[in-house]
Design a protein around this motif. Structure first.
Motif, PDB file in Angstrom:
ATOM      1  N   ARG A   4       0.806  -1.213   0.000  1.00 47.83           N
ATOM      2  CA  ARG A   4       0.000   0.000   0.000  1.00 47.83           C
ATOM      3  C   ARG A   4       0.838   1.261   0.000  1.00 47.83           C
ATOM      4  N   ARG A   5       1.946   1.249   0.721  1.00 44.52           N
ATOM      5  CA  ARG A   5       2.782   2.445   0.822  1.00 44.52           C
ATOM      6  C   ARG A   5       3.367   2.836  -0.530  1.00 44.52           C
ATOM      7  N   ARG A   6       3.674   1.864  -1.352  1.00 42.31           N
ATOM      8  CA  ARG A   6       4.264   2.156  -2.662  1.00 42.31           C
ATOM      9  C   ARG A   6       3.231   2.558  -3.694  1.00 42.31           C
ATOM     10  N   THR A   7       2.063   1.954  -3.632  1.00 45.60           N
ATOM     11  CA  THR A   7       1.064   2.202  -4.665  1.00 45.60           C
ATOM     12  C   THR A   7       0.154   3.368  -4.345  1.00 45.60           C
ATOM     13  N   GLY A   8      -0.038   3.688  -3.064  1.00 44.05           N
ATOM     14  CA  GLY A   8      -0.905   4.785  -2.690  1.00 44.05           C
ATOM     15  C   GLY A   8      -2.378   4.428  -2.691  1.00 44.05           C
ATOM     16  N   VAL A   9      -2.684   3.146  -2.628  1.00 49.71           N
ATOM     17  CA  VAL A   9      -4.072   2.684  -2.606  1.00 49.71           C
ATOM     18  C   VAL A   9      -4.533   2.626  -1.157  1.00 49.71           C
ATOM     19  N   CYS A  10      -5.797   2.979  -0.906  1.00 49.84           N
ATOM     20  CA  CYS A  10      -6.316   2.929   0.464  1.00 49.84           C
ATOM     21  C   CYS A  10      -6.481   1.470   0.893  1.00 49.84           C
ATOM     22  N   ALA A  11      -6.685   1.250   2.182  1.00 56.47           N
ATOM     23  CA  ALA A  11      -6.721  -0.105   2.737  1.00 56.47           C
ATOM     24  C   ALA A  11      -7.881  -0.921   2.173  1.00 56.47           C
ATOM     25  N   LYS A  12      -9.025  -0.289   2.032  1.00 56.86           N
ATOM     26  CA  LYS A  12     -10.197  -0.981   1.506  1.00 56.86           C
ATOM     27  C   LYS A  12      -9.955  -1.486   0.088  1.00 56.86           C
ATOM     28  N   HIS A  13      -9.384  -0.632  -0.752  1.00 62.47           N
ATOM     29  CA  HIS A  13      -9.151  -1.034  -2.135  1.00 62.47           C
ATOM     30  C   HIS A  13      -7.915  -1.920  -2.285  1.00 62.47           C
ATOM     31  N   GLN A  14      -6.981  -1.863  -1.334  1.00 64.42           N
ATOM     32  CA  GLN A  14      -5.846  -2.776  -1.379  1.00 64.42           C
ATOM     33  C   GLN A  14      -6.315  -4.216  -1.163  1.00 64.42           C
ATOM     34  N   ARG A  15      -7.282  -4.409  -0.272  1.00 63.37           N
ATOM     35  CA  ARG A  15      -7.827  -5.752  -0.052  1.00 63.37           C
ATOM     36  C   ARG A  15      -8.545  -6.245  -1.305  1.00 63.37           C
ATOM     37  N   ARG A  16      -9.326  -5.386  -1.910  1.00 62.97           N
ATOM     38  CA  ARG A  16     -10.029  -5.768  -3.139  1.00 62.97           C
ATOM     39  C   ARG A  16      -9.056  -5.991  -4.294  1.00 62.97           C
ATOM     40  N   LEU A  17      -7.991  -5.185  -4.332  1.00 66.96           N
ATOM     41  CA  LEU A  17      -6.979  -5.326  -5.374  1.00 66.96           C
ATOM     42  C   LEU A  17      -6.257  -6.656  -5.266  1.00 66.96           C
ATOM     43  N   SER A  18      -5.906  -7.068  -4.052  1.00 67.87           N
ATOM     44  CA  SER A  18      -5.205  -8.344  -3.888  1.00 67.87           C
ATOM     45  C   SER A  18      -6.106  -9.507  -4.274  1.00 67.87           C
ATOM     46  N   ASN A  19      -7.400  -9.415  -3.957  1.00 70.09           N
ATOM     47  CA  ASN A  19      -8.327 -10.466  -4.373  1.00 70.09           C
ATOM     48  C   ASN A  19      -8.479 -10.496  -5.890  1.00 70.09           C
ATOM     49  N   ALA A  20      -8.502  -9.341  -6.533  1.00 71.75           N
ATOM     50  CA  ALA A  20      -8.618  -9.282  -7.985  1.00 71.75           C
ATOM     51  C   ALA A  20      -7.375  -9.861  -8.659  1.00 71.75           C
ATOM     52  N   ILE A  21      -6.201  -9.593  -8.093  1.00 69.62           N
ATOM     53  CA  ILE A  21      -4.964 -10.147  -8.652  1.00 69.62           C
ATOM     54  C   ILE A  21      -4.950 -11.665  -8.501  1.00 69.62           C
TER      55      ILE A  21
END
Length: 71
Positions: free
Chosen positions: A42-59
């Motif tokens: 998250r620190r590198r990409t600048g994505v909020c915590a909520k969308h980081q969880r959704r992003l990891s599931n999408a990946i």
């Protein structure tokens, strides 16, 4: 003498502004995976915590569908 503080601009989440988070958008998901096929933090990409969880599931779903590599 104290060093001058570094002023950094707060990163805004790309997914809060636009609702384009889907496992089929491989071009978008590749930005959040490094060269060793690991999910960036998250620190590198600048994505909020909520969308980081959704992003990891999408990946992970895209990897299951063989749209993104595991390694």
């Amino acid at each position: 003498m104290r060093p001058k503080p570094v002023l950094r601009r707060k990163k805004s989440c790309d997914f809060c502004r636009s609702k384009l988070l889907d496992y089929l958008n491989v071009r978008i998901l590749q930005r959040y995976v490094d060269s060793r096929a690991r999910i960036k933090c998250r620190r590198r990409t600048g994505v909020c915590a909520k969308h980081q969880r959704r992003l990891s599931n999408a990946i992970k779903r895209a990897r299951e569908m063989a749209l993104l590599p595991y390694k």
